[in-house]
Every structure is written in structure tokens, then in C-alpha cells.
Design a protein around this motif. Structure first.
Motif, PDB file in Angstrom:
ATOM      1  N   ASP A 114      -5.843   0.655  -1.309  1.00  0.00           N
ATOM      2  CA  ASP A 114      -5.375   2.213  -0.205  1.00  0.00           C
ATOM      3  C   ASP A 114      -5.733   1.790   0.732  1.00  0.00           C
ATOM      4  OD1 ASP A 114      -4.331   3.474  -2.011  1.00  0.00           O
ATOM      5  OD2 ASP A 114      -5.436   4.046  -3.168  1.00  0.00           O
ATOM      6  N   VAL A 115      -5.137   2.902   1.873  1.00  0.00           N
ATOM      7  CA  VAL A 115      -5.709   2.164   3.165  1.00  0.00           C
ATOM      8  C   VAL A 115      -7.781   2.984   3.700  1.00  0.00           C
ATOM      9  CG1 VAL A 115      -3.331   2.556   4.430  1.00  0.00           C
ATOM     10  CG2 VAL A 115      -5.274   4.448   3.866  1.00  0.00           C
ATOM     11  N   GLU A 158      -2.464   9.578   6.380  1.00  0.00           N
ATOM     12  CA  GLU A 158      -3.956   9.086   6.965  1.00  0.00           C
ATOM     13  C   GLU A 158      -3.907   8.178   8.219  1.00  0.00           C
ATOM     14  OE1 GLU A 158      -6.289   8.687   4.697  1.00  0.00           O
ATOM     15  OE2 GLU A 158      -5.408   8.455   3.060  1.00  0.00           O
ATOM     16  N   PHE A 197      -7.578  -0.438  10.220  1.00  0.00           N
ATOM     17  CA  PHE A 197      -6.687  -0.659   8.268  1.00  0.00           C
ATOM     18  C   PHE A 197      -6.023  -1.363   8.544  1.00  0.00           C
ATOM     19  CE2 PHE A 197      -3.497  -0.520   5.677  1.00  0.00           C
ATOM     20  CZ  PHE A 197      -3.971  -0.969   4.613  1.00  0.00           C
ATOM     21  N   ILE A 211       4.658  -1.301   2.851  1.00  0.00           N
ATOM     22  CA  ILE A 211       3.810   0.410   2.677  1.00  0.00           C
ATOM     23  C   ILE A 211       4.764   1.178   2.308  1.00  0.00           C
ATOM     24  CG2 ILE A 211       2.919   1.770   4.564  1.00  0.00           C
ATOM     25  CD1 ILE A 211       1.077   0.250   5.612  1.00  0.00           C
ATOM     26  N   MET A 244       1.048   5.118   1.310  1.00  0.00           N
ATOM     27  CA  MET A 244      -0.196   6.699   1.516  1.00  0.00           C
ATOM     28  C   MET A 244       0.524   7.663   1.802  1.00  0.00           C
ATOM     29  SD  MET A 244       0.166   5.617   5.443  1.00  0.00           S
ATOM     30  CE  MET A 244       1.571   6.183   5.489  1.00  0.00           C
ATOM     31  N   SER A 291       0.905  -0.808   0.103  1.00  0.00           N
ATOM     32  CA  SER A 291      -0.229  -0.067  -0.120  1.00  0.00           C
ATOM     33  C   SER A 291       0.389   1.093   0.002  1.00  0.00           C
ATOM     34  CB  SER A 291      -0.756  -0.048   0.939  1.00  0.00           C
ATOM     35  OG  SER A 291      -1.647   0.694   1.252  1.00  0.00           O
ATOM     36  N   LEU A 326      -4.990   4.709   9.692  1.00  0.00           N
ATOM     37  CA  LEU A 326      -4.710   3.302   9.875  1.00  0.00           C
ATOM     38  C   LEU A 326      -4.884   2.197  11.214  1.00  0.00           C
ATOM     39  CD1 LEU A 326      -0.812   5.271   9.590  1.00  0.00           C
ATOM     40  CD2 LEU A 326      -2.375   3.434   8.282  1.00  0.00           C
ATOM     41  N   SER A 329       1.926   9.830  10.695  1.00  0.00           N
ATOM     42  CA  SER A 329       1.563   8.080   9.780  1.00  0.00           C
ATOM     43  C   SER A 329       2.556   7.457  10.106  1.00  0.00           C
ATOM     44  CB  SER A 329       1.082   8.673   8.718  1.00  0.00           C
ATOM     45  OG  SER A 329      -0.122   8.855   8.830  1.00  0.00           O
TER      46      SER A 329
END
Lengths: 340, 569
Positions: free
Chosen positions: A131-132, A55, A62, A76, A52, A50, A59, A85
């Protein structure tokens, strides 16, 4: 099965695939290690890939959602977050994280970065590229783990699994209820469009191109061709020879895009519940608009921004309230195929 | 009858589960012989053996390298069976099971069941003519061709060699007395039958022959048992369901209730991580194995439906994993719908009238140039389909199929005319779910009532007539599968009641035939004949309307129907 390509067309696609892989290889230099735990990855582990940016609020849920589903590791790419994040993810025991300040747009919206990491860490694994704000549901996902699915796909010699994007939205203004960190976003964004998706086939990559949902009917009524694509093939038993072409909408080699049956039967498929339309959306749209780092000059975000200021309500009286995957299967949005 | 049941267990993966199950059999008093695929590594094998070393009545036999579809699987079961018969003289039945099999009922029940049937062999065994399952179209040919190439590893050579043999009309000779039979590879045979098979003088001949048969584990015992057994019950005691590729269905935790209702003793195959199933059937005997009312039909239905869904799918559904090419849809749309052409021009209130008389959903012109005229002027309709013309026209087929799918169970009707989008004319004409009623030439009525100059009217009429004429060619083509009814405007006006009654009879609820009590109101057609004559005089021939007298008496003919019709019985 399917239409055979001529030798030349097939050679061209091969070159294209090599080009994407080469590009991913060059873009590896964009990525800086933050906290890498890929040594932990075991032979049959299922891995999430992913990218990001800022976000943090999303998280916690997620990670929890996908851990409960049976995902073993998260790979990530952080695109220059400044909301904590990166630091949060670096502390997680099952997350490997890279960071970059380079252009999201120039990495083709993260695809190059992820293609590189997939090549390096995804080979031989079942990989889920999301995506998250995307949450996978698949047949029996309330009673079976994702491992049950991938074992079945393996036994059936199926290398890729499609999960179309399903935009979820609240009833009323999307900023009416604030989203709290850790909360299930679908407590707020409970509704979806059940039957306004239009499909056509992309002959070049042999993937289906699906458009529709609340974004299409609210923002693209007069220019339906510009509406965002909803088709996705996020779950793939990766091989280092593979490459995502544009987002997770299409892959090469193109047999991986053949996730549908053309003779009337149904293959198994899932849905990615899309928790984009929360109160966080307004700020996100504004930020993305200012950065101008999104697809096709961010025209999607421009349209949202304009429309959202007028009347930020995606709900209509035909909207369907989400219950579970069985409902999505009955509505014909996904299928169990021959998995029982 | 004393004695017991011996379990020959074939193991190649998920050794932890195999350990659990083997232990369960052994501790319930059944001797066990285990064959472990020689592809299992030495360390894993050692650990596996070590984990079961405390059980006296559990033996490991010589290992073979097993590959699906090949003789090695038969060989492994022979080796296991021989060891079983030799080591455990008490065994009166031998049950062939795999590492992913799970006993569904207390082992004692199985022992008792078999003790009551000391001479019965439980093995599915059917002649090749009688079995529907056959991978790659091979059933009888399994026994008459040669298969030296691996199906899994060398598919191209496998297929090519089969093709070659077919072309050369090559046939192997089947040994004397052997009648090929097929069936599930999981059997339970009596000591007598099994030892007859294994100790037969001709065994070498048979083995030599079956070595080259395709998937011999589904035919070796199934065929030979016919030579030796006196009492065959042709079914497997192991519940095993196969999908359309011949791959066994897997059972998961959520099948627990289903498995409780099976009438089989053993199920395969179980997903190794199905903790709840293993927990329920192996450790909690008293609780979980309490006999529920057997309902094996339910299991059959669930798996049959899965195969059906994979092969035929849901009619009229277009989605991410079902996108049939033209003519392979197994139903282009999911439900019947009706298209009306011309009616809305001839009657002022046709739409509300039809809705009222039939109780169905009646839309306006769904394919009108400006917007999709949904019932009641809705801007958005069932399934969140918007009325945007741009969106509809970008993919008209999706628009229509979505609408019919979203409203399954509710008859949809809509108006159509040559003024509308014509892209779907073929699609609808070929769809057996469509019924199309056309009053040809009625599109001219709005022109007749309009204030346009005659030159414009002439031009427009010529254009519309051409469009409708092309559409009629489609509807009359031999490929049209829709229910089509075409009449000219003149025919219709002469006797409108009969077609209207037919419409109501075919659309309305089947068992509740309504009679027409109220007719829709026809528009004023005074001077229509003259109007047509004028068009003709201008050189444009409006032929689709049928024959209208050019004088004024048309006015009288159309004045009458403005009173409500009454139907006489």
C-alpha cells in the motif's frame, strides 16, 4: 521440508487457487486504463503493485522512496480518487495506472485487481505488492538496493520474502503534527512496539499469523482474535500461476508462505514500516467508515474511530524510537538470515 | 626471476564487469585467456570480444557449454590453460579466476609474490575425510558413485540414482595412484605442475574417470596436483566464502572496508552492481589498495556468523522468519527466569523482599485470571506487552517468550499458583532456562483466611489441589528440564531459611553471594492445623501441605518466625 499435504487437501488448495485466479480474470473488466507504460518494463525489472484511493498527499514520498530503493516500475489501481491522485500518477514516467469505480470490498479489498495485474505484468519479475503507506526495509537496505536482495534471493532459490507490518506512530496526539506532501512520514511517526507480537500458524495455508503492535494493545485488548494481521509476504518472484489469497498475508501455492524456518534457524526477512498513524488518519478513518468498504464490516475502523476520539495517543513509555534496520534486526523483528 | 602470471578467466555472465577486470589484468601486464560459456549469445559474445580487441596479450579460447557441478567446467579450464601455456611462454604461474573475481591488491604485488615462490602451487587440496563442506552429504561418494543426471535440472533423478547406487553398494574404481582430494576450484599453479597435469600420459584415463565425478572442478586439479607437485601450499589465493548450501557469498559495496583488510589477492564473488567496489579496486589503485592492516579473521567471523544464524538462529526468538516447532527451538526462551509457587501466600511481602534481596525484576502472578500482574502494577511492560488477560490467554506462550526476550539481560521472577492459567506448565517445565520452586499446598492459606462458607472452601480446595497435583506430575516427569525444587508447606515452615538462602544464591549476581539479613514476614497461621483437620473431617484430604499437627501448637510454631531471621555464620 514442512508437512506434506494429503492428495485431497492439496487438490482442494489447487482448486481454490484456480478460483482466485478465475475471479481475478473476471474482475479485470473493472479496470479502465488511464496511462499504461508497461511496454517500458524490461526483463529484470522490479515492479510495485498497489491499489489506492485519495492518497495524493502520500504519493510523492512513496514514489521517491521506492525509486531510491531501486524499484523500476509502478503498477497502480486507482479506486475512484477525487483528490488529483490519478492525474498526478498519470504524469509519472515510470507509473502505469488503471482506474475503477467498482467496489473495493467486492474485489476483496483490491486483491482481485492486483492478482490480475500481477498475472499479466508480474510474470517472471520480482514484484512488491504494498500500500502507499507501507515502506519496505530489509537487511542492508541502507547500503544495498532491492536488486541486491532479489539477486541474492534468486541465487538462493528463494521465491518469496516476508516483511511484517510494523505500525509506526508519533508521540502524543496523532493529529498534533500535520504531514506535508513529500515529507518522510517517519519524521513524525517515529515510534513502534518492539516486542508484543504473538504468532500462530495457519495450518491450511502454512503461513504464520502475526498479531500485535499498537493497534492490538489499544483497540483490541478484550478481543485479541479480531486484531489485524501483521504478517505479510509482499516480495515475490511472480509466476502467473500464483495468487494472493487475502491481502498480502497469504499466497497460493502455499510453499510461498513458508518464509520461516521451523528448526530453529532464521530466514532472511524485512519489515514494512506502516505510516498509517499520521494526522491524515482521522479523516481517512471517517471516510472509510462511511463507505463501509473495509474488511469484516470495517470493524477495525469502527474501533479506531471510537478510540481515537477519546485519546488519540498510541505512545507509551516502552515504545521504541526507530533508528534503522539494524535496530529492528537486533530487536528480533526481522533477520539477515544467512545474507551477510 | 623474470616472467609473469597468466590469468585464465571463466566468464558466463555480467560481461561488462568481466571486460573491466580482464582489461585491468591485461593492462597490469598479465596475459589473459578468457573462456566464455557457450550459452552466452552470439551478439553479446561479439560485443565482449570487440570491447577487448585492443589488448594484444588477451586471447579467447574455444568455448564449452558450462553447467555447474559438471565436467564442462574442468574442460573449460583445461582448454584455457592449454592456450595460456602455449601462447605465453613467459608465464610461470597460471591463476584461475572467474568473471566475478576482483583483484584486491595491486597486480604487481601478486606477480612479485609469486615470483618469490617460483615452485609453489597454491591450491586448496584436502582429503575427503578432512573437509567439512559437502553438499547433499556427498564427500567420499563423489568419487565412487556415478552422476549422469543434472543436480540443478533433474534433482529427483539425481537423488534417486544416488540412493539406488547406495542400496546396490555400487562403487566405481578409482584409477591407480589417485587419492581423492577436494578444495576450492580457484587455484594458482606453476607452469611446471600445470603442464605435467595437462600433458601426462595417463591424462585420458584421469579425464575419463573425473568426467563422472560429482563437482569435478573441486577435485580434478586438487587431486592430480598431488601426483606432480613438489611444493603445495594448500590454500586458495582467492578469497571465497561459502554459505551452508555451498553457494558462494557475494560481496557488496558495504564490504569495502572488510575487503581492504583481507590478506587475499583476489575476491569472489562480487555483485555486478557493486559500483563502489569496482571503482575502488580497479581504478583508484593508489588510494583504495593502500594496505590496511590485514584482518582476514573478521571476514571469516562475519560469514561464519551468517551461517550460524541461518542454521541455529537466536535462542528464544519467535518471529516472522523463525518459528521453530516444539523441541526444535535451540532454546525455548532466551534467558533464565524463575517461577515461585506458594511463597506469596505464605509471606505478606515476598515480592518486594525478593526484589530487594536479589536485585532482579519480580512480578506478581503473571498468569492471574484477571490480569498479568507486572512488577509495580504496571499496565504495560517492556516491549509494550499489555497486562490484558484476554490477550495473554489468546497466546500464553507468546506472552511469556516475548517478556523474556524483551528483558534479556535482566533476570525475571514471577509468582505462580493453581489459581493461574495452567496452559504453559509443560512449556516451562521443559525449558532449561526455568527454575521453579514450589511450596506445595500453600494455595490453601488464602482459603484459610477467607470468609467463605466451609462448603465453598472445601470445593475450592479440592479443585486447586487437583490442579497443583497435575502440575507436580509435570514437574516430576522425566521430560522436565527446568531446575525444579518442590517442598511441602509443612517442610518449608519447619526450616524456611535454607530454601530462601538457596533462592538468593541462585538468582542473585553470581560473583556476589549475599547472605540473608532479613527474612520476609510470614502470615499468621494460628489455627491452621485445626483448619486442615476440619477439611479432613469434611472428607476432603488436603495432602499437598504435608503433615501439620492438628492441635493448637501449630500456632506456637508459626508465631516464632514472625521475628526477623538472623543468619549465623
Amino acid at each position: 521440508m514442512g508437512i506434506r499435504l494429503g492428495a485431497l487437501a492439496s487438490y482442494r488448495l489447487r482448486l481454490e487457487r484456480q478460483r482466485w485466479r478465475g475471479r481475478a480474470f473476471r474482475k479485470r473488466r473493472d479496470l479502465k486504463q488511464v496511462s499504461v507504460r508497461t511496454k517500458q518494463i524490461k526483463k529484470d525489472d522490479i515492479i510495485i503493485f498497489s491499489t489506492m484511493r485519495n492518497e495524493r498527499i502520500r504519493l510523492s514520498y512513496f514514489l521517491r522512496y521506492y525509486r531510491e530503493l531501486g524499484v523500476n516500475h509502478f503498477v497502480i489501481v486507482d479506486n475512484d480518487s477525487d483528490d488529483g491522485s490519478r492525474e498526478f500518477l498519470a504524469e509519472q514516467p515510470d507509473v502505469s495506472i488503471w482506474t475503477t469505480t467498482k467496489s473495493y470490498k467486492k474485489s476483496r479489498f483490491g486483491v482481485d485487481w492486483l492478482n490480475w495485474l500481477l498475472m499479466k505484468y508480474g510474470h517472471g519479475h520480482w514484484t512488491l505488492t504494498v500500500d502507499v503507506d507501507e515502506f519496505l526495509v530489509f537487511p542492508f537496505s541502507d547500503t544495498r538496493s532491492i536488486k541486491a536482495l532479489t539477486d541474492w534471493l534468486d541465487a538462493s532459490a528463494i521465491p518469496s520474502f516476508s516483511a511484517m507490518l510494523l505500525d509506526m506512530y508519533p508521540k502524543g496526539r496523532i493529529d498534533a503534527l500535520p504531514y506535508r506532501s513529500g515529507q518522510d512520514p517517519f519524521e513524525i511517526a517515529t515510534w513502534f512496539d518492539s516486542g508484543n507480537y504473538s504468532i500462530s500458524k495457519n495450518e491450511k495455508y502454512a503461513n504464520l499469523w502475526i498479531q500485535g503492535g499498537p493497534r492490538a494493545r489499544s483497540f483490541f485488548l478484550d478481543s485479541p482474535k479480531n486484531a489485524p494481521a501483521m504478517n505479510k509476504t509482499p516480495l515475490v518472484r511472480w509466476d502467473r500461476k500464483y495468487a494472493y489469497v487475502s491481502s498480502t498475508h497469504s499466497l497460493l501455492p502455499r510453499t510461498l508462505n513458508r518464509v520461516y524456518d521451523e528448526y530453529g534457524g532464521e530466514k532472511a526477512s524485512g519489515c514494512l514500516l506502516h505510516a498509517k498513524f499520521l494526522d491524515t488518519f482521522g479523516a481517512k478513518a471517517k471516510e472509510e467508515l462511511e463507505r463501509g468498504q473495509h474488511y469484516a464490516n470495517s470493524h477495525e475502523y469502527k474501533a479506531y474511530h471510537a478510540a481515537m476520539q477519546e485519546n488519540p495517543d498510541l505512545w507509551c513509555k516502552w515504545s521504541e524510537k526507530y533508528i534503522n534496520w539494524r535496530q529492528l534486526e537486533i530487536l528480533g523483528l526481522m533477520s539477515k538470515g544467512n545474507w551477510a | 626471476m623474470s616472467g609473469t602470471v597468466g590469468i585464465v578467466m571463466m566468464v558466463h555472465n555480467a560481461l561488462d564487469r568481466a571486460t573491466q577486470v580482464a582489461r585491468h589484468w591485461a593492462e597490469s601486464g598479465c596475459p589473459v585467456v578468457i573462456h566464455v560459456d557457450s550459452q552466452v549469445g552470439r551478439d553479446a559474445y561479439k560485443e565482449f570480444v570487440g570491447g577487448l580487441s585492443d589488448l594484444p596479450d588477451l586471447k579467447f579460447c574455444k568455448r564449452h557449454r558450462c553447467e555447474w557441478g559438471t565436467w564442462s567446467l574442468v574442460q573449460a579450464s583445461q582448454t584455457g590453460s592449454e592456450l595460456m601455456l602455449e601462447t605465453f611462454p613467459d608465464v610461470h604461474h597460471v591463476y584461475l579466476a572467474s568473471g566475478s573475481c576482483l583483484p584486491l591488491r595491486p597486480v604487481q604485488e601478486l606477480v612479485d609474490y609469486l615470483a618469490e615462490r617460483p615452485r609453489t602451487d597454491f591450491i586448496e587440496s584436502a582429503t575427503t575425510d578432512d573437509v567439512p563442506w559437502a553438499i547433499g552429504g556427498l564427500d567420499a561418494e563423489r568419487f565412487t558413485l556415478r552422476f549422469p543426471f543434472s543436480w540443478k535440472r533433474n534433482r529427483a533423478m539425481f537423488d534417486g540414482y544416488v540412493q539406488l547406487q547406495r542400496r546396490l553398494r555400487y562403487k566405481r574404481r578409482i584409477p591407480m595412484g589417485v587419492v581423492p582430494h577436494l578444495g576450492s576450484q580457484w587455484w594458482c599453479l606453476t607452469r611446471r605442475t600445470l603442464s605435467s597435469i595437462l600433458e601426462d600420459q595417463q591424462r585420458e584415463t584421469f579425464d575419463k574417470y573425473f568426467k563422472r565425478v560429482w563437482i569435478p572442478d573441486e577435485s580434478y586439479y586438487q587431486t592430480l596436483v598431488r601426483l606432480f607437485s613438489t611444493n603445495i601450499e594448500s590454500r586458495s589465493l582467492t578469497l571465497s566464502k561459502f554459505d551452508y548450501q555451498g553457494k558462494p557469498h557475494t560481496f557488496y559495496d558495504d564490504h569495502l572496508q572488510l575487503l581492504r583488510r583481507s590478506d587475499c589477492f583476489v575476491a569472489r564473488k562480487i555483485w555486478p552492481h557493486a559500483d563502489r567496489l569496482y571503482q575502488a579496486f580497479l581504478t583508484d589503485e593508489d588510494g583504495a589498495m593502500k594496505k590496511a592492516e590485514p584482518n582476514p579473521g573478521k571476514i571469516d567471523r562475519i560469514f561464519a556468523k551468517a551461517v550460524e544464524r541461518r542454521i541455529r538462529g537466536r535462542a528464544g526468538l519467535y518471529m516472522q522468519s523463525r518459528y521453530p516447532v516444539e523441541d526444535r527451538e535451540n532454546g525455548a526462551t532466551p534467558a533464565p527466569y524463575s517461577v515461585f509457587q506458594g511463597f506469596s501466600y505464605l509471606f505478606e511481602d515476598f515480592v518486594p523482599w525478593l526484589a530487594k534481596s536479589t536485585g532482579s525484576t519480580v512480578h506478581g502472578h503473571l498468569f492471574a485470571p484477571k490480569r498479568a500482574e507486572f512488577v509495580g502494577g504496571e499496565r504495560i511492560y517492556s516491549g509494550c506487552v499489555p497486562d490484558s488477560a484476554a490477550m495473554r490467554d489468546a497466546n500464553p506462550k507468546a506472552f511469556l517468550t516475548n517478556l523474556i526476550w524483551n528483558t534479556r539481560g535482566e533476570q525475571q521472577c514471577f509468582q505462580f499458583s493453581p489459581r493461574d492459567l495452567q496452559d504453559l506448565n509443560w512449556f516451562i517445565a521443559k525449558d532449561p532456562n526455568a527454575s521453579i520452586t514450589v511450596i506445595t499446598g500453600a494455595w490453601v492459606v488464602p482459603l484459610f483466611h477467607s470468609n467463605l462458607s466451609f462448603i465453598e472452601i472445601r470445593k475450592e480446595a479440592a479443585k486447586l489441589q487437583k490442579i497443583e497435583s497435575d502440575h507436580l506430575d509435570v514437574l516430576r516427569s522425566p521430560w522436565a528440564k527446568a531446575r525444579v525444587r518442590i517442598m511441602t508447606m509443612a517442610e518449608f515452615i519447619e526450616a524456611p531459611m535454607e530454601p530462601l538462602q538457596t533462592i538468593i544464591d541462585t538468582i542473585g549476581p553470581r560473583n556476589n553471594l549475599r547472605t540473608l539479613s532479613e527474612a520476609p514476614k510470614m502470615v499468621d497461621l494460628t489455627g491452621f492445623g485445626k483448619f486442615l483437620q476440619n477439611l479432613k473431617n469434611q472428607g476432603m484430604h488436603p495432602h499437598l501441605m504435608g503433615d501439620f499437627p492438628s492441635g493448637d501448637h501449630i500456632a506456637q510454631a508459626t508465631a516464632k518466625p514472625r521475628r526477623p531471621y538472623l543468619v549465623r555464620k
